[in-house]
Motif scaffolding. Structure first.
Motif, PDB file in Angstrom:
ATOM      1  N   ALA A  42       0.822  -1.211   0.000  1.00  0.00           N
ATOM      2  CA  ALA A  42       0.000   0.000   0.000  1.00  0.00           C
ATOM      3  C   ALA A  42       0.855   1.260   0.000  1.00  0.00           C
ATOM      4  N   ARG A  43       2.007   1.191   0.654  1.00  0.00           N
ATOM      5  CA  ARG A  43       2.907   2.360   0.680  1.00  0.00           C
ATOM      6  C   ARG A  43       3.392   2.675  -0.736  1.00  0.00           C
ATOM      7  N   LEU A  44       3.780   1.666  -1.477  1.00  0.00           N
ATOM      8  CA  LEU A  44       4.248   1.877  -2.850  1.00  0.00           C
ATOM      9  C   LEU A  44       3.115   2.402  -3.732  1.00  0.00           C
ATOM     10  N   GLU A  45       1.925   1.893  -3.538  1.00  0.00           N
ATOM     11  CA  GLU A  45       0.791   2.377  -4.329  1.00  0.00           C
ATOM     12  C   GLU A  45       0.517   3.849  -4.054  1.00  0.00           C
ATOM     13  N   ARG A  46       0.658   4.261  -2.798  1.00  0.00           N
ATOM     14  CA  ARG A  46       0.486   5.679  -2.472  1.00  0.00           C
ATOM     15  C   ARG A  46       1.578   6.511  -3.146  1.00  0.00           C
ATOM     16  N   ILE A  47       2.805   6.020  -3.101  1.00  0.00           N
ATOM     17  CA  ILE A  47       3.929   6.718  -3.724  1.00  0.00           C
ATOM     18  C   ILE A  47       3.658   6.953  -5.205  1.00  0.00           C
TER      19      ILE A  47
END
Length: 376
Positions: A42-47
Motif C-alpha cells: 500500500a505504501r508503494l501504491e500511495r507513492i
C-alpha cells in the motif's frame, strides 16, 4: 590430457570463487537491517500517486545531471579513492559544550546543534529532533566514514522524550540506523518523506508513529505550530536503490516565528520561492559543507548558501552539514571560513554555535565564538 583437464577445472573453480565469493558476501551483508527496505504494498501504491514520482522513482522538480558537465563520475570515484587532499579532517579534537538536554525548561525556545545535520529544537513546548546521527559513523560499513574527534559527544540516552523526529532523507549520514533504533522508545512521531516510513517499520516502529509526506504538505504539530514539508533538489537511497523515497526540507511556522530547515540539496530557485511565500524567515538552518563543484547540483557551495540566505529573506543563519564527517575533499573548516566571510557583507546575522551550545531562538544579540579558528 586428463590431468590437464582436471587442473583446468581446478583453476576455473578457484577463479569462480575469487570472482563470486565477494559478490555473495556483499549480497548477504546488504540483507542486514541497516540497509533498510524499499517501499512495497500500500505504501508503494500511495507513492505512485505522487506527482513527483515517475518511471519507478522520485524526481527533482527541475531535472539536472548529478555530475556537473565537464566532470566524470569515474574520475571523481578515482580521485576519492586514490588521491590525498589536505586537512579534510581535523587532527585536533573539536570543542563542545555538554548541555543537559533533559533539564532545558520546556517553555524555552532553543536550538542545539550536534555536528553535521543533527539539530534539536524546542519550539512552543514541543521537542523536535532533526536527522540524528550519533553512531560515530556515516556509512553502513564498520570501517567506513568515522566522526571527527570530539564531534560525537552526544548519544541517544542524552535526549528527553522527542515529540517529533524529522528525517530529511534516507542517506546514512541523515538516517542513522543505530541512532534510530536507540531512540525508538523516546520518539512519539516521525515525519519523513514518502517511502522513508518503510525503513522505520522494518526497524520496529509502529505505523501510527510515522507521518509520511509529499512536497508542499502540512503537519499540525500543535494548535500553534504548523510544519510545512517542502521540496529540495537532492536524491535518496540506501544500498543500490535510488529515488525510491522522497527527500524533504521543512519549515516550522508559529504565530511569532518561522524556522526553515534545508535538508540536503543544491541551489536553485526554490529558495526564492520559499522566501516569497513565507518570508521573512527568522532562522534558517542551511546545508553548508561536504560539497564539490563536481556534484554542485545536489549540495550547496558556500557562495550559494549566502545567496540562498538572501533569497529566503532571512534574519539569522546557522549552517550545518559540516564539522563531523569527511564526505568531500575540501578542508574541514573551509565551509565555516567562507560563510563567515560572506556574512560580513550582508544584513543577516550568522550564528556559529559549537557542538552542544544552546542557541536562544528569541535572541538576536547572542554572541558566538568562531570556535573553529586555530584548530588543526
Amino acid at each position: 590430457m586428463r590431468i590437464n583437464s582436471k587442473r583446468l577445472k581446478r583453476v576455473l573453480l578457484v577463479i569462480a570463487i575469487i570472482i563470486f565469493l565477494p559478490v555473495v558476501i556483499i549480497a548477504c551483508y546488504m540483507q542486514t537491517p541497516q540497509f533498510g527496505k524499499k517501499p512495497s504494498g500500500a505504501r508503494l501504491e500511495r507513492i505512485k500517486q505522487s506527482p513527483h514520482y515517475a518511471n519507478g522513482r522520485f524526481n527533482n522538480l527541475v531535472p539536472k545531471p548529478t555530475i556537473t558537465p565537464g566532470y566524470s563520475m569515474s574520475k571523481e570515484i578515482y580521485n576519492s579513492l586514490f588521491k590525498k587532499y589536505p586537512r579534510t579532517a581535523p587532527t585536533d579534537s573539536l570543542p563542545s559544550v555538554k548541555t543537559d538536554l533533559k533539564a532545558l525548561p520546556l517553555d524555552s525556545n532553543v536550538l542545539v546543534w550536534f555536528g553535521h545535520s543533527s539539530v534539536y529544537l524546542q519550539v512552543n513546548g514541543k521537542r523536535i529532533l532533526v536527522d540524528p546521527a550519533f553512531s560515530g559513523k556515516a556509512s553502513p560499513l564498520p570501517w567506513g566514514i568515522k566522526a571527527f574527534k570530539g564531534s560525537n559527544v552526544y548519544q541517544p540516552e542524552d535526549f528527553p522524550t522527542i515529540d517529533y523526529l524529522l528525517i530529511s532523507h534516507d542517506h546514512y549520514d541523515h538516517l542513522d540506523y543505530e541512532t534510530i533504533k536507540a531512540l525508538q522508545s523516546k520518539v512519539k512521531q516521525v515525519v519523513c518523506g514518502l517511502g522513508v516510513g518503510e525503513h522505520f517499520e522494518y526497524w520496529g516502529y509502529e505505523p501510527k508513529q510515522i507521518i509520511e509526506k509529499d512536497w508542499d504538505e502540512e503537519v499540525a504539530i500543535a494548535h500553534d505550530i504548523t510544519l510545512h514539508t517542502l521540496s529540495t533538489h537532492h536524491e535518496s537511497g540506501r544500498g543500490f536503490s535510488r529515488g525510491t523515497s522522497l527527500w524533504l526540507s521543512f519549515l516550522l511556522e508559529t504565530p511569532t516565528q518561522k524556522i526553515y530547515i534545508s535538508g540536503d540539496g543544491g541551489y536553485d530557485g526554490r529558495f526564492k520561492q520559499i522566501g516569497e511565500k513565507f518570508g521573512p524567515i527568522d532562522w534558517v538552518i542551511l546545508e553548508n559543507g561536504q560539497y564539490n563543484k563536481a556534484w554542485q547540483s545536489v549540495h550547496n557551495l558556500p557562495e550559494e548558501v549566502a545567496q540562498a540566505t538572501l533569497d529566503l529573506k532571512t534574519k539569522q543563519l546557522i549552517t550545518v552539514h559540516h564539522s563531523k564527517f569527511t564526505l568531500a575533499r575540501h578542508p574541514w573548516d573551509e565551509p565555516l571560513n567562507l560563510i563567515a566571510q560572506h556574512a560580513k557583507s550582508h544584513n543577516y546575522k550568522l550564528a556559529t554555535p559549537m557542538i552542544g551550545e544552546v542557541v536562544d531562538l528569541h535572541s538576536n544579540t547572542q554572541v558566538f565564538k568562531e570556535w573553529w579558528r586555530g584548530i588543526n
